[in-house]
Write an enzyme that holds these catalytic residues in place. Structure first.
Site, PDB file in Angstrom:
ATOM      1  N   TYR A 190       0.813  -1.218   0.000  1.00 35.00           N
ATOM      2  CA  TYR A 190       0.000   0.000   0.000  1.00 35.00           C
ATOM      3  C   TYR A 190       0.848   1.270   0.000  1.00 35.00           C
ATOM      4  CZ  TYR A 190      -4.180  -2.674   0.903  1.00 35.00           C
ATOM      5  OH  TYR A 190      -5.218  -3.540   0.789  1.00 35.00           O
TER       6      TYR A 190
ATOM      7  N   LYS B 159       2.795 -14.215   5.945  1.00 33.57           N
ATOM      8  CA  LYS B 159       2.985 -15.319   4.997  1.00 33.57           C
ATOM      9  C   LYS B 159       4.503 -15.487   4.820  1.00 33.57           C
ATOM     10  CE  LYS B 159       1.332 -18.008   1.615  1.00 33.57           C
ATOM     11  NZ  LYS B 159       0.992 -19.372   1.990  1.00 33.57           N
TER      12      LYS B 159
ATOM     13  N   ASP C 116      -2.613 -17.449   5.152  1.00 38.43           N
ATOM     14  CA  ASP C 116      -3.627 -18.220   4.428  1.00 38.43           C
ATOM     15  C   ASP C 116      -4.383 -19.139   5.391  1.00 38.43           C
ATOM     16  OD1 ASP C 116      -1.215 -19.508   4.738  1.00 38.43           O
ATOM     17  OD2 ASP C 116      -1.335 -20.640   2.864  1.00 38.43           O
TER      18      ASP C 116
ATOM     19  N   ASP D 220      -6.182  -6.028   5.527  1.00 37.39           N
ATOM     20  CA  ASP D 220      -7.317  -5.628   4.700  1.00 37.39           C
ATOM     21  C   ASP D 220      -8.212  -6.839   4.424  1.00 37.39           C
ATOM     22  OD1 ASP D 220      -8.907  -3.996   3.223  1.00 37.39           O
ATOM     23  OD2 ASP D 220      -7.477  -3.598   1.633  1.00 37.39           O
TER      24      ASP D 220
END
Ligand code: NAD
Length: 425
Positions: free
Chosen positions: A161, A231, A288, A312
């Protein structure tokens, strides 16, 4: 007052909230604080005034008042100032420390930066916080929605972002590609032909201050666990680094009795770990897997801290489990400052029809009260909203999902909440 406001009507009474200690988020809140409010675009014109009415009622019912300072951004600012984000607004939010805003439309097209992102970056609101808990009576797709009681801390200033990216076909992207392929030795990695490239910066500074906020919150609010979500098995040097730095905060900056950093394996069964009584456990989970765990083992999670993009996705997914956008509140925190705002956008097609659900913005105000130390007013807001919904009086978005509910307009629903506030106070 040092700054001379150009087009803002200053409230007649009220005092400024002052900072006692920026590092410890300590504020000195007067009985009638000045609080800047942006109603917002689209349905902001419906939910903004509704939130203002309910919050003021809760303040009054607990022996206080609010001196609202109406400021402008987005469409209303373009009309008044001919610009999207006037200095008046940025300064008001900056110098009053505590503020609330409705949704702002990001016009589609070149040259428009998201106003929300601009505000968060300009004033360094580095953590976006979204509590996700079940309100009695709200329709949910889950079998046991009441198991959800989570609060997500999303890093708000970096990750993909940060906006460091280059469009396919430009000279810049060719240069970056060339640099990555030739100088950095990734020659065979990217396919030939047009390419877009973005950069994912994750810093030690940004990661650690976010995780610190999440752990401090857990300690202050008697939460037993903070889960760092990354992740790191794939993005080792960004997301992996985020969780590693987060664990360093847990290990190095708190007493062992206060914060317990769970052993490093992401896969290990946690049940056998001996956590000191009353300590907050800090653990890591893969992003995940977390998207399934929040559905399958909802009640195992409490406070979550994560980089921007994970935050998000995950907070929207969690929000859907307990009733969706119309009721999901949020707030942006910096050091000794907060800007409360609902998760939803300006929903232009429903704007100005007195039908939108103001719950999300009202509950965002509850977060603001909580930060100001107005716990009784914060509880009153939550309880009154819950009473209103569980008595089957709701706005259109919830009514269409419930068997026997009565559909109210935004104004009627707002009045019903105020009535409950008066009854409960
Ligand atoms: P949105 O949240 O505005 O609306 C999506 C749908 O959700 C609506 O059509 C409506 O059906 C429902 N909804 C949302 N809030 C509701 C409420 N309070 N009551 C009842 N129903 C509600 O998302 P979008 O359509 O993707 O975005 C519209 C605009 O809002 C865009 O310009 C976007 O950039 C902006 N936006 C702003 C913010 C913000 O200000 N923080 C956040 C998200 C989107």
């Amino acid at each position: 007052m040092s700054y001379d406001y150009e087009k803002v009507e200053m409230p007649g009474d009220g005092q400024k909230i002052e900072v006692v200690d920026e590092d410890n988020d300590e504020l000195d809140v007067p009985e009638t604080p000045i609080i800047p409010i942006v109603h917002g675009d689209g349905i902001g014109t419906d939910v903004g005034p509704a939130a203002q009415t309910v919050l003021e009622a809760a303040a009054n019912a607990t022996g206080r008042d609010i001196a609202w300072m109406r400021v402008f951004a987005g469409e209303s600012a373009r009309e008044k100032y001919d610009e999207n984000l006037p200095d008046d607004t940025v300064t008001a939010i900056d110098e009053h420390r505590v503020a609330i805003k409705g949704p702002l439309t990001t016009p589609v097209g070149a040259g428009f930066r998201s106003l929300n992102v601009a505000l968060r970056q300009t004033l360094d609101f580095y953590s976006n916080v979204r509590p996700t808990y079940y309100l009695d009576g709200v329709p949910s797709p889950m079998k046991a929605p009441e198991e959800m009681d989570m609060i997500t801390f999303r890093e708000n200033t970096e990750d993909v972002y940060a906006g460091i990216e280059w469009e396919a076909g430009t000279e810049e992207v060719k240069k970056v590609r060339n640099f990555v392929e030739e100088e950095m030795g990734f020659g065979e990695t990217m396919h030939d032909g047009p390419i877009g490239i973005g950069i994912k910066p994750i810093t030690e500074f940004g990661s650690k201050r976010l995780v610190r906020k999440a752990i401090d919150y857990a300690i202050e609010h008697d939460r037993d666990k903070v889960t760092l979500v990354g992740k790191g098995n794939i993005m080792k040097f960004t997301e992996g680094q985020f969780t590693e730095w987060g664990m360093e905060v847990a290990q190095e900056e708190y007493d062992d009795e206060e914060v317990f950093a769970a052993p490093d394996s992401l896969w290990e069964e946690r049940d056998d770990i001996d956590v000191p009584e009353d300590a907050v456990m800090v653990e890591e989970r893969l992003a995940d897997a977390m998207l399934q765990w929040i559905q399958l083992r909802t009640d195992e999670f409490s406070v979550l801290a994560m980089p921007n993009l994970n935050g998000d996705y995950l907070s929207d997914a969690a929000g859907a489990q307990i009733g969706g956008l119309g009721i999901a509140p949020g707030a942006n925190f910096g050091d000794a400052r907060v800007l409360a705002e609902p998760v939803h956008g300006s929903a232009p097609k429903h704007a100005g029809q007195d039908k939108a659900n103001p719950t999300a913005m009202i509950l965002s105000g509850r977060l603001m009260f909580d930060y100001m130390g107005w716990d009784d007013a914060a509880d009153l807001v939550r309880d009154a909203v819950e009473e209103t919904i569980s008595s089957g009086t709701v706005t259109y978005d919830l009514e269409r999902q419930l068997a026997d509910a009565e559909k109210l307009s935004t104004t009627e629903y707002t009045a019903a909440i105020v009535e409950h506030i008066e009854k409960l106070a």
